[in-house]
Motif scaffolding. Sequence first.
Motif, short mmCIF file in Angstrom:
data_model
loop_
_atom_site.label_atom_id
_atom_site.label_comp_id
_atom_site.label_asym_id
_atom_site.label_seq_id
_atom_site.Cartn_x
_atom_site.Cartn_y
_atom_site.Cartn_z
N ALA A 70 0.83 -1.21 0.00
CA ALA A 70 0.00 0.00 0.00
C ALA A 70 0.87 1.26 0.00
CB ALA A 70 -0.92 0.00 1.21
N THR A 71 1.92 1.27 0.80
CA THR A 71 2.81 2.44 0.86
C THR A 71 3.55 2.60 -0.45
OG1 THR A 71 3.06 2.10 3.23
CG2 THR A 71 4.68 3.51 2.15
N ASN A 72 3.99 1.48 -1.02
CA ASN A 72 4.68 1.50 -2.30
C ASN A 72 3.76 2.06 -3.39
OD1 ASN A 72 6.96 1.05 -3.76
ND2 ASN A 72 6.94 -1.17 -3.56
N ALA A 73 2.52 1.60 -3.41
CA ALA A 73 1.56 2.07 -4.42
C ALA A 73 1.29 3.57 -4.25
CB ALA A 73 0.26 1.28 -4.31
N ARG A 74 1.19 4.03 -3.01
CA ARG A 74 0.94 5.45 -2.76
C ARG A 74 2.13 6.30 -3.22
NH1 ARG A 74 0.80 6.39 2.88
NH2 ARG A 74 -0.75 4.76 2.90
N ALA A 75 3.36 5.81 -2.99
CA ALA A 75 4.55 6.54 -3.43
C ALA A 75 4.61 6.61 -4.96
CB ALA A 75 5.80 5.87 -2.89
N ILE A 76 4.25 5.53 -5.61
CA ILE A 76 4.23 5.53 -7.08
C ILE A 76 3.18 6.51 -7.60
CG2 ILE A 76 3.68 4.13 -9.11
CD1 ILE A 76 4.97 1.76 -7.58
N LYS A 77 2.00 6.45 -7.00
CA LYS A 77 0.90 7.30 -7.45
C LYS A 77 1.16 8.79 -7.21
CE LYS A 77 -4.09 7.80 -6.82
NZ LYS A 77 -5.25 7.30 -6.09
N THR A 78 1.78 9.13 -6.08
CA THR A 78 1.93 10.54 -5.73
C THR A 78 3.27 11.15 -6.15
OG1 THR A 78 2.75 9.96 -3.53
CG2 THR A 78 0.39 10.35 -3.75
N ASN A 79 4.31 10.31 -6.34
CA ASN A 79 5.63 10.86 -6.64
C ASN A 79 6.17 10.49 -8.02
OD1 ASN A 79 5.77 12.02 -4.10
ND2 ASN A 79 6.74 10.24 -3.19
N ILE A 80 6.04 9.24 -8.39
CA ILE A 80 6.70 8.76 -9.62
C ILE A 80 5.86 9.04 -10.87
CG2 ILE A 80 7.62 6.73 -10.80
CD1 ILE A 80 8.40 5.70 -7.99
N LEU A 81 4.59 8.69 -10.83
CA LEU A 81 3.74 8.93 -12.01
C LEU A 81 3.64 10.40 -12.40
CD1 LEU A 81 0.87 6.31 -11.67
CD2 LEU A 81 2.77 6.35 -13.29
N PRO A 82 3.51 11.33 -11.45
CA PRO A 82 3.47 12.74 -11.86
C PRO A 82 4.76 13.19 -12.56
CG PRO A 82 2.57 12.53 -9.67
CD PRO A 82 3.15 11.18 -10.03
N VAL A 83 5.91 12.68 -12.13
CA VAL A 83 7.18 13.02 -12.80
C VAL A 83 7.17 12.50 -14.24
CG1 VAL A 83 9.67 12.55 -12.82
CG2 VAL A 83 8.53 13.17 -10.69
N ALA A 84 6.70 11.26 -14.41
CA ALA A 84 6.72 10.64 -15.74
C ALA A 84 5.68 11.28 -16.67
CB ALA A 84 6.45 9.15 -15.63
N MET A 85 4.55 11.65 -16.15
CA MET A 85 3.45 12.07 -17.00
C MET A 85 3.30 13.59 -17.16
SD MET A 85 2.56 9.15 -17.86
CE MET A 85 1.12 9.44 -18.83
N TYR A 86 4.12 14.37 -16.46
CA TYR A 86 4.01 15.83 -16.54
C TYR A 86 4.23 16.30 -17.98
CZ TYR A 86 4.86 20.77 -15.83
OH TYR A 86 4.79 22.13 -15.91
N GLY A 87 3.29 17.01 -18.51
CA GLY A 87 3.41 17.59 -19.84
C GLY A 87 3.14 16.63 -20.98
N VAL A 88 2.77 15.38 -20.67
CA VAL A 88 2.50 14.41 -21.73
C VAL A 88 1.04 14.55 -22.13
CG1 VAL A 88 2.40 11.95 -22.30
CG2 VAL A 88 4.23 12.83 -20.86
N GLU A 89 0.82 14.81 -23.40
CA GLU A 89 -0.54 14.96 -23.92
C GLU A 89 -0.71 14.07 -25.11
OE1 GLU A 89 -0.96 19.04 -24.81
OE2 GLU A 89 -0.78 19.67 -22.73
#
Length: 71
Positions: free
Chosen positions: A51-70
């Motif tokens: 659960a903690t791992n999933a929350r870290a991915i959702k809140t920290n890693i995915l936003p870095v990867a997906m920022y500005g991707v359209e």
Amino acid sequence: MGKQIPMDNAFRYLGAHVNVATRRISTVVDDRFRRAAGMARRLARIPLSIATNARAIKTNILPVAMYGVEN
């Protein structure tokens, strides 16, 4: 005189990503994905619950990867 002017194929202008190379993929997006993948590798080494791992991915890693991707 006689010096070449360096040319950049990808750059930001007024917040927009400009890519004048023949590649369709932006180097800026590639860099963001590489950075997010590195974050995920570092996170994998930390002993956390799923659960903690999933929350870290959702809140920290995915936003870095997906920022500005359209699409």
